[in-house]
Scaffold this motif. Structure first.
Motif, PDB file in Angstrom:
ATOM      1  N   ARG A 100       0.835  -1.208   0.039  1.00 14.23           N
ATOM      2  CA  ARG A 100      -0.154   0.087   0.060  1.00 14.23           C
ATOM      3  C   ARG A 100       0.914   1.094   0.077  1.00 14.23           C
ATOM      4  NH1 ARG A 100      -2.779  -0.304   4.718  1.00 14.23           N
ATOM      5  NH2 ARG A 100      -4.029  -1.985   3.664  1.00 14.23           N
ATOM      6  N   HIS A 101       2.067   1.204   0.515  1.00 14.64           N
ATOM      7  CA  HIS A 101       2.974   2.441   0.740  1.00 14.64           C
ATOM      8  C   HIS A 101       3.326   2.696  -0.791  1.00 14.64           C
ATOM      9  CE1 HIS A 101       6.475   4.905   1.318  1.00 14.64           C
ATOM     10  NE2 HIS A 101       7.118   3.934   0.646  1.00 14.64           N
ATOM     11  N   ASP A 135       0.478   4.326  -2.499  1.00 17.42           N
ATOM     12  CA  ASP A 135       0.192   5.698  -2.190  1.00 17.42           C
ATOM     13  C   ASP A 135       1.009   6.444  -2.523  1.00 17.42           C
ATOM     14  OD1 ASP A 135      -1.791   4.608  -0.373  1.00 17.42           O
ATOM     15  OD2 ASP A 135      -0.715   4.804   1.358  1.00 17.42           O
TER      16      ASP A 135
END
Length: 348
Positions: free
Chosen positions: A177-178, A181
């Motif tokens: 998810r990093h 993002d």
């Protein structure tokens, strides 16, 4: 008239195994001096006669060894260093010594662990390897051996063992998810060993993050690896040969991530200018490589301490009413310089 059952003796074991009592004694006290076939016959005789049950129970009551056995898959792996240090510190504080079994060297690792426990050199087993056959471990943990056993680092699903581990699925999801993002939509994964439960969990977390972000999973961007630097180096060469490449990679561990970075650099691909990379574990070298590696930090010292504490609590019967213990520790995302936004010409 009530029949009184005779307590099994070493002579009974010797007769059943068709060996001398001296051989039985060597199999228990110094198994390396006895052939694998003879050890197996002695172990079977002990199980049938019930001899070990009596001997092990007496040993545990008297705490003659006051030692725990730590079994790990490969002592060369730097991941285990701080875990072992924490285990030894906790054991020492509670008056126990530590033996280490390097299962990498064993042709029959479950048999080797059984040999250790039969010889009464250790009171309990702390297992850092989830690849062993469950049935062999369950046999070791139940009568007649009844070895107190705690599994750490690698889960053994549906085994019923006391377990201390980290949140591999959720942590892998956060790592992926990093990258999402940051704007990445073309994301690949450098895999761990195919049959390793930790590698499978991290792949599951990677898949989940992509699915929730509605990003398609590209099978050709699942790069083969085995947790070692060499596999990361080879994965980089494979990526360079692709016509369409991902802009970011989540690697299943730091060692393979560093090998991957080194391989990319040989082909003139820079991180994070051309590709972003996230590792897993936060080993000592991760912060000092160029670029410093973004990674998931496992609380390895806490894991080692809590695993040792759980095993010694079992040995000392601290909480006899406690059921199966399962502790899951949270990993932390450590953002460094190996991740950034995707190249302008690659943004979706």
């Amino acid at each position: 008239m009530t029949e009184v059952r005779k307590t099994p003796t070493i002579q009974d074991v010797a007769r059943f195994a068709k060996v001398s009592t001296a051989t039985v004694s060597r199999a228990l006290s110094n198994p390396d001096r006895v052939s694998e076939g003879t050890r197996a016959r002695v172990a079977d005789a002990i199980r049938v006669t019930g001899y070990t049950l009596n001997q092990a129970a007496r040993s545990l009551r008297q705490r003659t060894a006051r030692t725990i056995l730590v079994a790990l898959p490969d002592i060369r792996n730097p991941f285990f260093s701080s875990i072992l240090e924490a285990i030894e510190r906790e054991a020492t504080n509670r008056g126990y010594g530590v033996l280490v079994a390097n299962l990498f060297l064993a042709r029959a690792p479950a048999q080797r662990l059984q040999d250790y426990m039969l010889s009464n050199r250790a009171d309990g087993l702390l297992l850092l390897d989830g690849s062993l056959e469950v049935s062999a471990l369950q046999a070791l943990a139940t009568a007649p051996y009844s070895v107190p056993l705690v599994v750490a680092c690698e889960d053994i699903p549906n085994s019923g063992f006391h377990t201390v581990l980290t949140d591999n699925v959720q942590a892998a999801e956060r790592a992926t998810r990093h990258l999402i993002d940051l704007g990445h939509r073309r994301i690949g994964h450098l895999l761990g060993p195919e049959n390793n439960v930790v590698a499978r969990d991290r792949l599951a977390g990677f898949r989940k993050a992509l699915q929730e972000a509605e990003i398609p999973l590209r099978q050709n961007w699942l790069l083969r690896g085995n947790f070692e630097m060499e596999s990361g180096f080879a994965a980089a060469a494979h990526l360079v040969s692709m016509q369409e490449r991902p802009t970011a990679i989540f690697a299943a561990n730091d060692e393979s991530a560093i090998g991957f970075l080194s391989g990319l650099r040989q082909h003139g691909i820079e991180c994070p200018r051309d590709i972003s990379l996230v590792g897993f574990d936060d080993l000592g070298f991760a912060a000092h490589y160029t670029p410093p590696l973004t990674t998931m930090r496992q609380p390895r010292e806490m894991l080692g301490r809590m695993a040792a504490e759980a095993l010694i609590d079992l040995l000392e019967d601290v909480d006899p009413e406690r059921g199966q213990l399962r502790i899951v520790l949270n990993s932390e995302l450590i953002v460094r310089e190996s991740t950034g936004r995707p190249p302008k010409d690659a943004e979706a």
